[in-house]
Design a protein around this motif. Structure first.
Motif, mmCIF file in Angstrom:
data_model
loop_
_atom_site.group_PDB
_atom_site.id
_atom_site.type_symbol
_atom_site.label_atom_id
_atom_site.label_comp_id
_atom_site.label_asym_id
_atom_site.label_seq_id
_atom_site.Cartn_x
_atom_site.Cartn_y
_atom_site.Cartn_z
ATOM 1 N N GLY A 261 0.778 -1.243 0.000
ATOM 2 C CA GLY A 261 0.000 0.000 0.000
ATOM 3 C C GLY A 261 0.803 1.282 0.000
ATOM 4 O O GLY A 261 0.263 2.330 0.343
ATOM 5 N N VAL A 262 2.086 1.228 -0.410
ATOM 6 C CA VAL A 262 2.843 2.476 -0.521
ATOM 7 C C VAL A 262 3.606 2.525 -1.849
ATOM 8 O O VAL A 262 3.909 1.505 -2.454
ATOM 9 C CB VAL A 262 3.861 2.680 0.635
ATOM 10 N N ILE B 165 4.414 7.655 -0.439
ATOM 11 C CA ILE B 165 3.019 7.982 -0.781
ATOM 12 C C ILE B 165 2.157 6.783 -0.465
ATOM 13 O O ILE B 165 2.482 5.654 -0.840
ATOM 14 C CB ILE B 165 2.896 8.297 -2.288
ATOM 15 N N LYS B 166 1.060 7.045 0.229
ATOM 16 C CA LYS B 166 0.143 5.953 0.538
ATOM 17 C C LYS B 166 -0.800 5.721 -0.635
ATOM 18 O O LYS B 166 -1.282 6.692 -1.242
ATOM 19 C CB LYS B 166 -0.692 6.305 1.764
ATOM 20 N N ALA B 167 -1.075 4.458 -0.928
ATOM 21 C CA ALA B 167 -2.090 4.157 -1.932
ATOM 22 C C ALA B 167 -3.419 4.712 -1.430
ATOM 23 O O ALA B 167 -3.771 4.545 -0.269
ATOM 24 C CB ALA B 167 -2.188 2.648 -2.151
#
Lengths: 232, 66
Positions: free
Chosen positions: B31-32, B60-62
């Motif tokens: 998730g990143v 950055i986070k999804a």
């Protein structure tokens, strides 16, 4: 209503001009999801004079939507979003043709829904739909304007342009499958900021003005106002 | 060696790969997306990406909301 007058503030921009405005009038855009992101996207594209907008959403307006989904009013709670949105958009611009699809985008209907349009713009709220949009639009060589939000953070990119990238290259499915469920909270203005950037990319692609976010990811964090432009 | 992670300075005691930084920071294994000097680096290339002085790392986070 005179085209010249209505769109005067576009037409006097040398980068858009009468020619660009004509292109907007002929453009066909499919918006997947008419919620937080979809609200400003639809409103600004309708205002900009985009000729045809397709709306895909199977949801009804709920009270908790009103904090950010600026297309809708209190009296519309319980009504289908695509119907309310179409009514609002046609009140804003009577020249606009709106196609309403009160359904979800699925593996079965995606190609049929997407193929008649010049570009697809993202207002959806889940990963599987984004992979589906990406795969089908890439196969059809239709540009995909991606946008997504989370709490105070937003991101936008343009995929499927010649020599460009796809959504899977940004987030492979291995990255998002079985990841922790993202929080549901969202600052109400965030989809406004991010949706407007998506609409801006759509207007740029249609008119050919400026440089699209091709192979690039734009991000913003409203808490700090840190913003980045990454190469993919 | 000083690098920046999400605009905040961080001291690394020795040369490290992006993979080692991810472990130090206990980044989630899903998730990143990570960029070094504004270039996205796929997870498959984190081990071979050696961080340099003054590198700017952004995580950055999804996001999937809309």
């Amino acid at each position: 209503m005179q085209l010249q007058q209505r769109y005067n503030r576009h037409i006097i921009l040398p980068e858009i001009g009468e020619e660009g405005q004509m292109k907007l009038g002929k453009a066909k855009v499919l918006l997947i999801g008419v919620g937080g992101l979809g609200s400003p996207i639809a409103l600004y594209l309708a205002a900009a004079g985009v000729g045809r907008i397709g709306l895909v959403d199977d949801d009804v307006v709920s009270e908790s939507n009103l904090q950010r989904q600026v297309l809708y009013t209190e009296s519309e709670v319980g009504q289908p979003k695509v119907i309310c949105a179409a009514r609002r958009l046609q009140a804003l611009n009577s020249q606009l043709v709106v196609d309403t699809f009160p359904c979800r985008l699925t593996g079965e209907n995606a190609e049929e829904l997407i193929s008649p349009y010049d570009l697809v713009i993202d207002g959806c709220d889940n990963f599987p739909t984004r992979y589906l949009i990406s795969d089908v639009s890439a196969r059809l060589h239709i540009p995909y304007i991606y946008g997504a939000i989370r709490e105070f953070d937003g991101q936008v990119a343009v995929f499927n342009l010649p020599g460009g990238k796809t959504y899977r290259e940004l987030f492979p499915e291995t990255e998002t499958s079985q990841m922790e469920t993202p929080p549901k909270g969202v600052m109400g203005v965030l989809p406004g900021v991010v949706g407007c950037v998506e609409a801006s990319e759509a207007i740029k692609l249609i008119t050919g003005c400026g440089e699209p976010l091709n192979g690039k990811l734009w991000t913003i964090d409203l808490k700090t106002m840190n913003t980045f432009l990454f190469s993919l | 060696m000083i690098i920046k992670v999400n605009n905040k300075e961080m001291e690394l005691s020795s040369q490290a790969s992006l993979q080692q930084l991810a472990e130090t920071l206990q980044m989630p294994d899903k998730g990143v997306a990570v960029a070094v000097n504004n270039q996205m680096i796929p997870r498959t290339k984190w081990s071979e990406t050696i961080l340099q002085e003054n590198d700017q790392v952004v995580v950055i986070k999804a996001a999937c909301g809309g």
